[in-house]
Motif scaffolding. Structure first.
Motif, short mmCIF file in Angstrom:
data_model
loop_
_atom_site.label_atom_id
_atom_site.label_comp_id
_atom_site.label_asym_id
_atom_site.label_seq_id
_atom_site.Cartn_x
_atom_site.Cartn_y
_atom_site.Cartn_z
N ASP A 44 0.84 -1.07 -0.06
CA ASP A 44 0.20 0.08 -0.13
C ASP A 44 0.79 1.20 -0.09
N THR A 45 2.05 1.10 -0.09
CA THR A 45 2.94 2.18 -0.39
C THR A 45 3.41 2.28 -1.81
N LEU A 46 3.93 3.59 -2.04
CA LEU A 46 4.52 3.88 -3.38
C LEU A 46 5.64 2.84 -3.86
N ASN A 47 6.53 2.45 -2.86
CA ASN A 47 7.82 1.55 -2.93
C ASN A 47 7.71 0.33 -2.50
N PRO A 48 6.97 -0.81 -2.62
CA PRO A 48 6.94 -1.91 -1.93
C PRO A 48 8.27 -2.65 -1.89
N ILE A 49 8.48 -3.49 -0.76
CA ILE A 49 9.89 -3.97 -0.70
C ILE A 49 9.75 -5.53 -0.89
#
Length: 117
Positions: A44-49
């Motif tokens: 749900d973030t701009l840059n998943p890990i």
């Protein structure tokens, strides 16, 4: 009068969203085992890990698809007598986003950023 008495039961609709994980840029530089365990966090973030095998850390970036991307699955079909086995292809989902991954670099301040690979 409550919802059950009036015959109306409110239901929250679950919306499923499918995302294609693009590892092409990374797989050219790093070999990872096909059965390696992985952890995907921060969808749900701009840059998943994406962490593969507890060792390889990748950072993702969402890209919108042009038009509609379709995902399909194929299944082996048993052959009838005197016929060769075949495959059936069935649509699985529509994709609206691609999650493109790059090798992650950790800064001294603990922040994770994508490399230029």
């Amino acid at each position: 009068m409550n919802n059950e008495e009036s015959g109306k039961v409110s239901k929250e609709e679950e919306e499923e969203e499918y995302v294609l994980m693009d590892l092409d840029d990374v797989s050219r530089h790093i070999d990872f085992p096909p059965d390696a365990p992985y952890t995907l966090s921060g969808l749900d973030t701009l840059n998943p890990i994406l962490t593969i095998d507890g060792k390889i850390k990748l950072v993702g970036e969402y890209l919108e698809t042009i038009g509609t991307c379709l995902a399909f699955s194929d299944k082996e079909v048993a052959a009838a007598e005197n016929k060769t086995p075949g495959k059936t292809v069935q649509p699985v989902a529509k994709l609206h986003k691609i999650l493109k991954f790059r090798l992650a670099l950790d800064n001294d301040d603990g922040e994770t950023k994508a490399s230029n690979l």
